[in-house]
Design an enzyme around this catalytic site. Structure first.
Site, PDB file in Angstrom:
ATOM      1  N   CYS A 282      78.784 -25.908  69.571  1.00 58.48           N
ATOM      2  CA  CYS A 282      77.729 -26.226  69.580  1.00 58.48           C
ATOM      3  C   CYS A 282      77.165 -25.194  68.236  1.00 58.48           C
ATOM      4  O   CYS A 282      77.817 -23.972  68.172  1.00 58.48           O
ATOM      5  CB  CYS A 282      76.578 -26.121  70.626  1.00 58.48           C
ATOM      6  SG  CYS A 282      76.130 -24.712  71.045  1.00 58.48           S
TER       7      CYS A 282
ATOM      8  N   GLU B 169      80.077 -28.199  82.597  1.00 57.45           N
ATOM      9  CA  GLU B 169      80.016 -29.195  81.282  1.00 57.45           C
ATOM     10  C   GLU B 169      81.563 -30.040  81.244  1.00 57.45           C
ATOM     11  O   GLU B 169      81.491 -31.174  81.090  1.00 57.45           O
ATOM     12  CB  GLU B 169      79.794 -28.325  80.105  1.00 57.45           C
ATOM     13  CG  GLU B 169      80.163 -29.103  78.909  1.00 57.45           C
ATOM     14  CD  GLU B 169      79.999 -28.381  77.529  1.00 57.45           C
ATOM     15  OE1 GLU B 169      80.580 -29.028  76.549  1.00 57.45           O
ATOM     16  OE2 GLU B 169      79.457 -27.257  77.405  1.00 57.45           O
TER      17      GLU B 169
END
Length: 323
Positions: free
Chosen positions: A199, A131
């Site tokens: 998140c 990521e």
């Protein structure tokens, strides 16, 4: 036979998040629609069981696009890719389906926005995580990755007058903020992202573990070793008061000695873990007297992400062709 002194605290939420579910279903639908093989760049999600299951259905996982035959279908993983990967896919005439989690896409959009506005960006995250590699690829000239508080204490930037921090989505909230606190102490002009980058699912799973950890002799986290959010859950459990915590891919990795003289076992799973693997851990524990299961629920998750637009378009076309 169940032992009344032995019990399991089962964290909720746990397991699949909306982004992981979307990514896995994307590969499954692509295999149904186009037929195997469907190529996937990197692991679609960081879970060994999921990857092996999709391989059995005809998915081929590759590290780089030069391993994919020209004109083939390729899915980009939930972790996101740098713009250069999209360019390479086009040059090789690949049918690319982007399964990047929308929450990761949000961070990519923030990078592009702030880079265009002339900011230097401190990206809090793990340097070798897929990521972070993809996010940093959006604006490599202005991004500096900061892995922890130690690096935050020594990192240098070309211009600190316009400086903002962003983060990898799957970090421990506490760990990330400890790093940010050091950065803020060194760079008074440092701005924070307009919205939280870590998140919702990562935060929810950590909060559930925190809620039960102090009551647990041991916390079992189901998740693969390359799953950042799973590894963080072990750290969170220990920091929150669990006597011991271990990460396992599945029930086969559980060890009898972990449960000597233990009465309360906490169980959770990372955001890329199918519930089946948790159920197998619960069955293993039940066979050893841990039959009482108490759910520790700290949040309700209802978020659903739609499939990638290029896949939705092709599914609709196939349905219309059959009509």
């Amino acid at each position: 036979m169940d032992n009344p002194t032995k019990k399991i605290l089962l964290a909720s939420p746990r397991g699949y998040c909306a982004g992981v579910d979307r990514a896995v279903v994307t590969v499954e639908k692509a295999l149904e629609l186009y037929g195997p093989p469907v190529y996937v760049r990197k692991e679609i999600v960081h879970n060994k069981y999921v990857v092996q299951d999709l391989q059995g259905r005809g998915a081929i996982f590759v590290d780089e696009l030069d391993e994919v035959p020209e004109g083939s279908t390729v899915v980009f993983s939930a972790h996101g890719v740098a713009p250069s990967v999209h360019v390479e896919a086009a040059e090789r005439y690949l049918k690319a389906i982007d399964a990047t989690c929308p929450l990761v896409t949000k961070v990519h959009a923030e990078v592009k926005r702030f880079a265009n506005e002339g900011f230097q960006i401190l990206l809090v995250g793990h340097n070798d995580h897929e990521e972070v590699v993809g996010t940093a690829g959006e604006a490599p000239d202005v991004i500096t990755v900061v892995q922890d508080a130690n690096e935050a204490a020594t990192v240098e930037v070309a211009d600190s007058s316009k400086l903002i921090w962003l983060s990898q989505t799957t970090l421990s909230v506490d760990e990330a903020m400890a790093t940010v606190d050091v950065l803020k102490s060194r760079f008074p002009n440092l701005l924070s992202p307009p919205s939280d980058d870590i998140c919702y699912a990562t935060q929810n799973r950590q909060l559930a573990v925190k809620a039960m950890a102090e009551q647990c002799d041991v916390v079992i986290v189901v998740g693969s070793v390359n799953s950042s959010n799973s590894v963080r859950l072990v750290e969170v459990a220990l920091d929150a008061g669990a006597k011991n915590s271990y990460r396992v891919d599945d029930a086969s990795e559980l060890q009898e000695e972990w449960f000597t003289a233990t009465s309360t076992v906490g169980v959770t799973s990372g955001a890329s873990v199918p519930e089946q693997l948790v159920e197998e851990v619960l069955a293993w524990l039940a066979a050893r007297g841990y039959g009482s299961v108490e759910v520790v629920k700290t949040a309700e998750e209802t978020l659903i992400f739609s499939l990638p637009p290029e896949l939705r378009r092709d599914i609709k076309a196939a349905q219309q062709a059959k009509a």
